[in-house]
Design an enzyme around this catalytic site. Structure first.
Site, mmCIF file in Angstrom:
data_model
loop_
_atom_site.group_PDB
_atom_site.id
_atom_site.type_symbol
_atom_site.label_atom_id
_atom_site.label_comp_id
_atom_site.label_asym_id
_atom_site.label_seq_id
_atom_site.Cartn_x
_atom_site.Cartn_y
_atom_site.Cartn_z
ATOM 1 N N ALA A 24 24.427 18.219 13.303
ATOM 2 C CA ALA A 24 23.985 17.531 14.527
ATOM 3 C C ALA A 24 22.620 16.888 14.306
ATOM 4 O O ALA A 24 22.387 15.739 14.707
ATOM 5 C CB ALA A 24 23.927 18.533 15.682
ATOM 6 N N SER A 25 21.720 17.601 13.637
ATOM 7 C CA SER A 25 20.368 17.054 13.414
ATOM 8 C C SER A 25 20.407 15.839 12.490
ATOM 9 O O SER A 25 19.661 14.881 12.671
ATOM 10 C CB SER A 25 19.439 18.129 12.841
ATOM 11 N N TYR A 63 22.866 21.804 11.745
ATOM 12 C CA TYR A 63 22.317 20.935 10.692
ATOM 13 C C TYR A 63 22.980 19.556 10.757
ATOM 14 O O TYR A 63 22.316 18.520 10.719
ATOM 15 C CB TYR A 63 22.548 21.601 9.338
ATOM 16 N N ASP A 76 2.677 20.940 9.879
ATOM 17 C CA ASP A 76 3.944 21.466 10.395
ATOM 18 C C ASP A 76 4.536 20.343 11.235
ATOM 19 O O ASP A 76 4.003 20.008 12.305
ATOM 20 C CB ASP A 76 3.679 22.720 11.252
ATOM 21 N N SER A 113 21.630 13.428 4.912
ATOM 22 C CA SER A 113 22.526 14.315 4.162
ATOM 23 C C SER A 113 23.949 13.771 4.273
ATOM 24 O O SER A 113 24.262 13.042 5.222
ATOM 25 C CB SER A 113 22.477 15.717 4.790
HETATM 26 P P1 NDP Z 1 13.556 22.587 0.168
HETATM 27 O O1 NDP Z 1 13.769 23.799 1.022
HETATM 28 O O2 NDP Z 1 13.317 22.779 -1.272
HETATM 29 O O3 NDP Z 1 12.375 21.708 0.763
HETATM 30 C C1 NDP Z 1 12.201 21.562 2.162
HETATM 31 C C2 NDP Z 1 10.806 21.020 2.410
HETATM 32 O O4 NDP Z 1 10.645 20.869 3.834
HETATM 33 C C3 NDP Z 1 9.717 21.959 1.917
HETATM 34 O O5 NDP Z 1 8.711 21.201 1.286
HETATM 35 C C4 NDP Z 1 9.188 22.595 3.190
HETATM 36 O O6 NDP Z 1 7.796 22.848 3.044
HETATM 37 C C5 NDP Z 1 9.414 21.467 4.181
HETATM 38 N N1 NDP Z 1 9.421 21.950 5.552
HETATM 39 C C6 NDP Z 1 10.256 22.855 6.121
HETATM 40 N N2 NDP Z 1 9.881 23.077 7.388
HETATM 41 C C7 NDP Z 1 8.782 22.305 7.620
HETATM 42 C C8 NDP Z 1 7.931 22.127 8.719
HETATM 43 N N3 NDP Z 1 8.112 22.772 9.892
HETATM 44 N N4 NDP Z 1 6.888 21.261 8.608
HETATM 45 C C9 NDP Z 1 6.680 20.607 7.435
HETATM 46 N N5 NDP Z 1 7.449 20.739 6.358
HETATM 47 C C10 NDP Z 1 8.495 21.596 6.452
HETATM 48 O O7 NDP Z 1 14.841 21.690 0.411
HETATM 49 P P2 NDP Z 1 15.251 20.225 -0.061
HETATM 50 O O8 NDP Z 1 14.286 19.669 -1.020
HETATM 51 O O9 NDP Z 1 16.663 20.290 -0.422
HETATM 52 O O10 NDP Z 1 15.165 19.438 1.326
HETATM 53 C C11 NDP Z 1 14.555 18.156 1.477
HETATM 54 C C12 NDP Z 1 15.424 17.326 2.409
HETATM 55 O O11 NDP Z 1 16.638 17.013 1.744
HETATM 56 C C13 NDP Z 1 15.808 18.023 3.716
HETATM 57 O O12 NDP Z 1 15.700 17.117 4.771
HETATM 58 C C14 NDP Z 1 17.257 18.396 3.477
HETATM 59 O O13 NDP Z 1 17.968 18.474 4.690
HETATM 60 C C15 NDP Z 1 17.706 17.226 2.637
HETATM 61 N N6 NDP Z 1 18.940 17.469 1.881
HETATM 62 C C16 NDP Z 1 18.986 18.414 0.887
HETATM 63 C C17 NDP Z 1 20.140 18.625 0.174
HETATM 64 C C18 NDP Z 1 20.239 19.638 -0.913
HETATM 65 O O14 NDP Z 1 21.366 20.002 -1.332
HETATM 66 N N7 NDP Z 1 19.120 20.128 -1.427
HETATM 67 C C19 NDP Z 1 21.367 17.853 0.465
HETATM 68 C C20 NDP Z 1 21.213 16.889 1.518
HETATM 69 C C21 NDP Z 1 20.037 16.712 2.180
HETATM 70 P P3 NDP Z 1 6.968 24.082 3.669
HETATM 71 O O15 NDP Z 1 7.865 25.268 3.679
HETATM 72 O O16 NDP Z 1 5.799 24.195 2.719
HETATM 73 O O17 NDP Z 1 6.539 23.617 5.009
#
Ligand code: NDP
Length: 276
Positions: free
Chosen positions: A163-164, A161, A69, A148
């Site tokens: 902001a992050s 989002y 996490d 992003s």
């Molecule tokens: P998903 O929701 O499919 O994947 C998000 C991933 O982050 C999962 O593997 C989840 O795993 C993990 N995650 C979430 N919270 C935690 C945590 N506390 N600790 C560890 N892992 C965590 O989304 P995306 O694949 O789209 O997202 C990947 C990245 O791409 C993100 O940073 C997102 O902001 C960025 N992004 C996505 C876009 C899109 O349109 N898809 C556009 C622009 C940017 P688990 O739940 O198993 O922990």
């Protein structure tokens, strides 16, 4: 449809490179794990859903799963320590774990939403990068931040989002300057809309997942195409990459300087129609 050349460098450049991917259990992280696994990288897969990580790991040799996490500093330290214990080095850290939101600021009922998003998207990256940096200096490695388009421009219903992701961009741009002449490079990757679970898991007014995507997911870029472009950015150690289908999105940061009101209007209309 392939939008860019697969890899402008050697496809097998990643062979035996040790790559940590946070958020590897779904979406872009999962697709990137497959992409780099096929290219021969030694993968370290991190996220909270261990079973999903194990299912990916089973398809490749030399793969390590570390349930993590990223909001917990000690777990990020453990991720880095386990990587070095198993593989002896780190070549690439991909800070990909992230969560989003879909609610306007004046509709938010619980401000914990801001903390939840910042803790994953910003602090998770800071923790992992901090513990990995000494090892990346030894390998002259690469730090990747999956940011992003929302890290470049303002987007309605995404205040926390955005902001992050702006914080991520600022952190990584500053770190890049600090690391000049150490051999460590920093890549900021900014995708537009990509197929994944991110919108299903996006937080709503009460700071819990809404469980619904408001856009037509079938009309946007696949996670596999996005992963191919990230692979290319890693091989070529690209500094800042926008991954989007439209030319308009690719030049959005420039347009923001030149015609900011037009960019604001396009962002509003794009979010309303789901075609940004
Ligand atoms: P998903 O929701 O499919 O994947 C998000 C991933 O982050 C999962 O593997 C989840 O795993 C993990 N995650 C979430 N919270 C935690 C945590 N506390 N600790 C560890 N892992 C965590 O989304 P995306 O694949 O789209 O997202 C990947 C990245 O791409 C993100 O940073 C997102 O902001 C960025 N992004 C996505 C876009 C899109 O349109 N898809 C556009 C622009 C940017 P688990 O739940 O198993 O922990």
């Amino acid at each position: 449809m392939r939008l860019t050349p697969v890899i402008t460098g050697d496809y097998y450049f990643m062979k035996d490179k040790v790559v940590i991917i946070t958020g590897a259990s779904s979406g872009i992280g999962k697709a990137l794990a497959h992409e780099l696994g096929k290219a021969g990288a030694k993968l370290v897969l991190a996220a909270r859903r261990e079973e999903a990580l194990q299912a990916i790991a089973a398809q490749f040799s030399d793969t390590l799963v570390v349930k993590t996490d990223v909001t917990v500093e000690a777990q990020c330290r453990n991720l880095i320590e386990e990587t070095v214990k198993n593989f002896g080095k780190i070549d690439v850290l991909v800070n990909n774990a992230g969560i989003s939101m879909q609610v306007k600021f004046d509709e938010i009922q619980d401000l914990i939403l801001f903390h939840k998003i910042m803790n994953v998207n910003y602090f998770g990256m800071v923790y992992c990068t901090h513990f990995a940096l000494p090892h990346l200096k030894k390998s002259k490695g690469l730090i990747v931040g999956i940011s992003s388009m929302t890290g470049k421009i303002g987007v309605p219903t995404r205040t926390a989002y955005a902001a992050s992701k702006h914080a991520m961009q600022g952190f990584l741009d500053s770190l890049r300057v600090e690391l000049m002449e150490t051999g460590v490079d920093v890549s900021v990757i900014s995708p537009g809309f990509v197929q994944s679970e991110v919108r299903m898991n996006a937080l709503g007014a009460n700071a819990n997942p809404t469980g619904e995507s408001r856009i037509d997911e079938s009309s946007i870029m696949s996670a596999e195409e996005c992963a191919r472009q990230i692979h290319d950015a890693i091989v070529n150690r690209k500094r800042d990459v926008i991954i989007a289908e439209s030319f308009r999105s690719k030049i959005a940061p420039l347009l923001k300087l030149l015609v900011p009101k037009i960019v604001d209007n396009v962002s509003r209309k794009g979010m309303e129609s789901g075609t940004t």
